[in-house]
Design an enzyme around this catalytic site. Structure first.
Site, PDB file in Angstrom:
ATOM      1  N   TYR A 235       0.855  -1.198   0.000  1.00 15.87           N
ATOM      2  CA  TYR A 235       0.000   0.000   0.000  1.00 15.87           C
ATOM      3  C   TYR A 235       0.881   1.236   0.000  1.00 15.87           C
ATOM      4  O   TYR A 235       1.758   1.391   0.850  1.00 15.87           O
ATOM      5  CB  TYR A 235      -0.923   0.025   1.227  1.00 15.87           C
ATOM      6  CG  TYR A 235      -1.820   1.240   1.216  1.00 15.87           C
ATOM      7  CD1 TYR A 235      -2.880   1.328   0.311  1.00 15.87           C
ATOM      8  CD2 TYR A 235      -1.599   2.314   2.068  1.00 15.87           C
ATOM      9  CE1 TYR A 235      -3.688   2.462   0.262  1.00 15.87           C
ATOM     10  CE2 TYR A 235      -2.405   3.448   2.024  1.00 15.87           C
ATOM     11  CZ  TYR A 235      -3.450   3.509   1.119  1.00 15.87           C
ATOM     12  OH  TYR A 235      -4.241   4.628   1.068  1.00 15.87           O
TER      13      TYR A 235
ATOM     14  N   ASP B 138       9.525   2.802   0.836  1.00 14.22           N
ATOM     15  CA  ASP B 138       8.423   3.574   1.409  1.00 14.22           C
ATOM     16  C   ASP B 138       8.431   3.385   2.925  1.00 14.22           C
ATOM     17  O   ASP B 138       8.014   2.341   3.433  1.00 14.22           O
ATOM     18  CB  ASP B 138       7.099   3.110   0.791  1.00 14.22           C
ATOM     19  CG  ASP B 138       5.923   3.956   1.259  1.00 14.22           C
ATOM     20  OD1 ASP B 138       6.074   4.671   2.266  1.00 14.22           O
ATOM     21  OD2 ASP B 138       4.864   3.894   0.614  1.00 14.22           O
TER      22      ASP B 138
ATOM     23  N   LYS C 281       3.297  10.503   7.929  1.00 15.01           N
ATOM     24  CA  LYS C 281       2.776  10.195   9.275  1.00 15.01           C
ATOM     25  C   LYS C 281       3.564  10.856  10.411  1.00 15.01           C
ATOM     26  O   LYS C 281       3.375  12.018  10.699  1.00 15.01           O
ATOM     27  CB  LYS C 281       2.683   8.678   9.444  1.00 15.01           C
ATOM     28  CG  LYS C 281       1.781   8.063   8.329  1.00 15.01           C
ATOM     29  CD  LYS C 281       1.138   6.789   8.731  1.00 15.01           C
ATOM     30  CE  LYS C 281       0.515   6.052   7.563  1.00 15.01           C
ATOM     31  NZ  LYS C 281      -0.919   6.220   7.443  1.00 15.01           N
TER      32      LYS C 281
END
Ligand code: PLP
Length: 426
Positions: free
Chosen positions: A145, A231, A258
């Protein structure tokens, strides 16, 4: 009393919200049937919903809030910077300080560009890789994802409505943790692949990549002149230098998000000076990258405090809390005869039901497990906020007592799921 009986105000609000937002929500992943609890506020490790019910927050906005809600030092940094202006159409020392902190922590990062989300960071990283290599294709892992962008679908052929098949043709999928498959693909597409994009720990299922696999990916990408893009939007919480520090791998580009925003919208892409110079606006034919709120001063201030608070000692502490939580969850599942697994990497955990062995790739996951769906609602009933898909994580706002209480609530939820299962079978 079931979930709906306990959350009448949330139900009424969801009905009202549908008047203005499709489905009553503005984020696909946060919705679940019959309706999500509406949150009134958060404090430390706690969420309070519109019915006044308290939950231990084991989701922390999908791992972003590594210090829980409203940490006083982060609130103070936000307030102080907001009073001096939130965003400027010019460089600002706060941006440079956060970029320098990322570079100090991550040796593979020499230059940084900020975005407003992890999705945008991935988008810019892939654009940079294509600009740098002059090649069109992106390779990613099946089930990886990387945000809301139609060139990084979770699995091939399922990008969803609105994605032209021409775009899907630019993306190739490989099974996670399978070096032979990647080797074969790169050999079949010589001179066509710009980047291999991977999470060092797959968020879907919390499946850690083997160190050997990541080292192998590094060797293969180097041999083929392909950029390796790691990532670390989620995994930057796993070590002061991210998961790449633990594994000892040095990617060409890293994406962040985040926790580097201290709870405010954020993303960043970082990498070597050579690759990142594609963004340098003083160079002819540079890659255009703009964004009204890129590197805004409030996010930069909050992000800086968030990183300063996330020391190696604190990372070790929240990893230990997650280990204790994982063993509590496993005990509760076993005691109630529920077949499942808990995967864990550092402070990240994932529940799995209806699987016999620990998942190693996306294909091993039981995505539509009815037990998981029941367990999620049972957790909500007991005051535990987890992702509907079973993702959890610990934060620095937690301590041993909170984790013990969370394990007890989970045990009560597991007992109620087991009871309901026995009734259904009977
Ligand atoms: N990359 C990974 C690994 C993620 O987990 C996410 C979001 O969960 C993203 C990228 C996208 O980040 P954002 O939701 O900030 O766009």
């Amino acid at each position: 009393m079931d979930y709906a009986d306990r959350t009448p105000r949330s139900r009424a609000l969801n009905e009202q919200f549908q008047r203005w937002m499709p489905g009553g929500d503005t984020r696909s992943i946060t919705w679940f049937a019959p309706y999500p609890a509406v949150i009134d506020h958060g404090a430390g490790n706690e969420l309070i919903d519109a019915d006044g019910r308290s939950y231990i927050d084991l989701l922390n906005n999908y791992t972003a809030l590594v210090h829980g809600h409203a940490h006083p030092l982060i609130v103070q940094a936000i307030a102080e910077q907001a009073a001096r202006g939130t965003v400027f159409p010019a460089p600002h020392a706060g941006q440079a300080a956060l970029a320098a902190e990322l570079a100090r922590r991550v040796p593979s990062v020499e230059r940084v560009r900020f975005t407003n989300s992890g999705s945008e960071a991935v988008m810019q990283a892939i654009k940079a890789a294509r600009a740098f290599t002059g090649r069109p294709l992106l390779v990613k892992a099946k089930g990886g994802y990387h945000g809301s962008w139609d060139q990084v679908p979770l699995v091939a052929g399922e990008a969803g409505q609105g994605t032209p098949t021409e775009l899907e043709a630019l993306v190739r999928m490989v099974p996670y943790n399978d070096l032979d498959a990647l080797e074969a693909l790169l050999a079949a597409e010589v001179g066509r692949v710009a980047a291999v994009l991977l999470e060092p720990v797959m968020g879907e299922g919390v499946i850690a990549a083997d160190a050997d696999y990541l080292h192998g990916v590094r060797e293969l990408t180097e041999a083929h002149g392909v950029l390796m893009v790691l990532d670390e939007v989620v995994t930057f919480r796993l070590a002061t230098g991210g998961r790449q520090q633990v594994v000892g791998v040095s990617p060409d580009l890293t994406t962040f998000g985040k926790i580097i925003g201290g709870g405010l919208p954020v993303g960043a892409v970082g990498g070597s000076e050579r690759v990142m110079s594609v963004f340098d606006p003083s160079r002819p034919h540079h890659l255009h990258h703009s964004g009204t709120f890129n590197g805004n001063a409030v996010t930069a201030a909050a992000g800086m405090v968030s990183l300063q608070l996330l020391t190696a000692a604190e990372i070790e502490r929240i990893d230990g809390l997650a280990a204790a939580l994982a063993s509590g969850l496993r005990d509760a599942m076993a005691a109630n005869g529920l077949t499942g697994q808990v995967t864990r990497c550092g402070s990240l955990l994932h529940l799995h039901f209806d699987v016999e062995a620990e998942p190693r790739a996306f294909a091993d996951l039981a995505l539509d497990s009815p037990t998981l769906e029941r367990m999620h609602l049972a957790c909500m009933e007991e005051g535990l906020f987890i992702a509907p898909r079973g993702l959890m994580n610990t934060s620095t706002a937690m301590n041993d007592a909170v984790v013990a209480e969370a394990a007890e609530r989970f045990a009560r939820a597991a007992a109620s799921v087991a009871r309901a299962g026995r009734t259904t079978v009977a």
